[in-house]
Design an enzyme around this catalytic site. Structure first.
Site, PDB file in Angstrom:
ATOM      1  N   SER A   4       0.617   3.905  -3.147  1.00 17.89           N
ATOM      2  CA  SER A   4      -0.028   5.002  -3.886  1.00 17.89           C
ATOM      3  C   SER A   4      -1.330   5.442  -3.206  1.00 17.89           C
ATOM      4  O   SER A   4      -2.041   4.640  -2.612  1.00 17.89           O
ATOM      5  CB  SER A   4      -0.329   4.552  -5.316  1.00 17.89           C
ATOM      6  OG  SER A   4       0.859   4.235  -5.999  1.00 17.89           O
ATOM      7  N   GLY A  54       0.832  -1.205   0.000  1.00 19.57           N
ATOM      8  CA  GLY A  54       0.000   0.000   0.000  1.00 19.57           C
ATOM      9  C   GLY A  54       0.862   1.248   0.000  1.00 19.57           C
ATOM     10  O   GLY A  54       1.266   1.733   1.060  1.00 19.57           O
ATOM     11  N   GLU A  94      12.208  -3.981  -6.001  1.00 20.10           N
ATOM     12  CA  GLU A  94      11.128  -3.967  -6.984  1.00 20.10           C
ATOM     13  C   GLU A  94      11.614  -3.555  -8.365  1.00 20.10           C
ATOM     14  O   GLU A  94      11.117  -4.038  -9.362  1.00 20.10           O
ATOM     15  CB  GLU A  94      10.023  -3.008  -6.513  1.00 20.10           C
ATOM     16  CG  GLU A  94       8.864  -2.926  -7.497  1.00 20.10           C
ATOM     17  CD  GLU A  94       7.756  -2.025  -7.015  1.00 20.10           C
ATOM     18  OE1 GLU A  94       7.826  -1.552  -5.865  1.00 20.10           O
ATOM     19  OE2 GLU A  94       6.805  -1.790  -7.772  1.00 20.10           O
TER      20      GLU A  94
END
Length: 384
Positions: free
Chosen positions: A132, A130, A249
């Site tokens: 954005s 979580g 990422e």
């Protein structure tokens, strides 16, 4: 910057994983049509993730005493490369394996490690991220979701997250929230909380995209009570933790292989129709060469992770160039097929091309937009 991005090779012990892993993957994808395999990132199959976990292919870099294998990021590179190049459904365990597990291993308490990591490694605890929020775009520091701490140390969470991948299928979210100050304070006052998505006060609404799929979601928090141990790492250090997490990422082979099943299908098409003219070979050679260079760059960034570094700028460079390649593939192959209208085109190849053409614009949005990444690269080069 570039003197730190040197060529590296994957260790033999990691390369040795490929045959057994390919056998598992081949069994899983045999019945999946190519246009579904093109959704590898979004392919949600909890049973397949549990199968991978049982075989020891999830949480490879996590501590052995918590269910991992204590192997290097090179090992995960090999596993991810095999999964994505075959178009295997990885979404169920993706976030836990790539980001949440390493984050908990690094910043979590022993109790958090003992509770979450073994379940992540077995493919049983499914995580989403979580970050954005509405109206913030890729400005992750513009956090307005707030967690207030009570006298007993518990948290009361209110706010909203958006573009949260597979929140509707996940068990937990690691949320970046504001625990002090205001959104004007930017990176200060941010913390990360582990949120059990079955907690009262949470509403999850899937977002349907233009392909008809729904892998993003809006998540609403209304007076959600969380225990004191929901905090991961240090209160107020959430931004520092998140930027380290983003290196995982942005650097991996997942930023290269999103369109690779289309290249494979197009290559089979060229063989089937017997087209080997100079222009075709030039395009095929160009795509292959770009893929090879990007793969070497991604391995070089992985080597920095192996060395215990946090190559944020180099990872941003790989992601920017990698997503540019991924976006170009469906356009180039579409133009090629369009220039040969008399060739019989397999329906599956056509559906795969249509799907990737639709979703390709999002490749440069997920994990940080092109503009954000180029800002990071410019700062790394001393230009900003």
């Amino acid at each position: 910057m570039f003197d730190k991005l040197t060529l590296s090779v994957l260790p033999d012990e990691d390369e040795a994983l490929r045959p057994a892993l390919r056998e598992i993957i081949a069994g899983a994808v045999a019945a999946i049509p190519l246009d579904r395999r093109a959704r590898s990132w979004q392919g949600f199959d909890a049973a397949f993730s549990r199968l991978l976990g049982e075989a020891g292919y999830i949480g490879l870099s996590l501590p052995r005493k918590f269910g991992g294998a204590e192997r290097s990021p090179f090992t995960r590179f090999v596993v991810v490369e095999e999964l994505l190049s075959a178009g295997a459904p990885v979404a169920a365990h993706w976030m836990g394996d790539r980001q949440s597990g390493p984050l908990i291993a690094h910043y979590g308490t022993d109790e958090q490690r003992a509770f979450y990591l073994p379940r992540i490694c077995r493919g049983e605890a499914l995580f989403c991220i979580g970050m954005s929020e509405p109206g913030s775009g890729s400005d992750l520091a513009n956090v307005r979701t707030r967690a207030a701490r009570g006298d007993d140390g518990s948290w009361l969470l209110n706010g909203q997250k958006i573009w949260t991948t597979n929140a509707m299928h996940s068990d937990y979210m690691i949320a970046l929230v504001r625990t002090s100050g205001t959104s004007a304070d930017r990176q200060s006052g941010l913390s990360q909380l582990i949120v059990d998505l079955k907690s009262p006060g949470i509403t999850i609404r899937p977002i349907v995209d233009l392909t008809g799929d729904a892998h993003f979601a809006e998540v609403f928090f209304e007076d959600v009570h969380l225990p004191p141990e929901a905090l991961i790492g240090e209160e107020g250090q959430g931004w520092k933790q998140v930027t380290a997490e983003l290196a995982f990422e942005r650097s991996g082979p997942e930023r290269i292989y999103s369109s690779v099943v289309l290249i494979d299908a197009w290559t089979r098409h060229l063989r089937a129709v017997g087209r080997l003219d100079t222009a075709t070979l030039r395009l095929l050679g160009s795509l292959t060469a770009q893929l090879a260079v990007l793969r070497e760059m991604s391995i070089a960034v992985t080597a920095r992770l192996v060395a215990g570094e946090s190559p944020i700028v180099e990872a941003s460079l790989v992601k920017d160039l990698g997503t540019e390649f991924e976006q170009a593939v469906p356009q180039l192959i579409g133009d090629d097929l369009g220039a040969h209208p008399d060739e019989p085109t397999d329906n599956v190849l056509y559906r795969t091309l249509l799907y990737l053409t639709h979703v390709a614009p999002s490749f440069s949005l997920r994990g940080g937009t092109r503009e954000v990444l180029r800002g990071i690269i410019a700062r790394g080069l001393g230009l900003r």
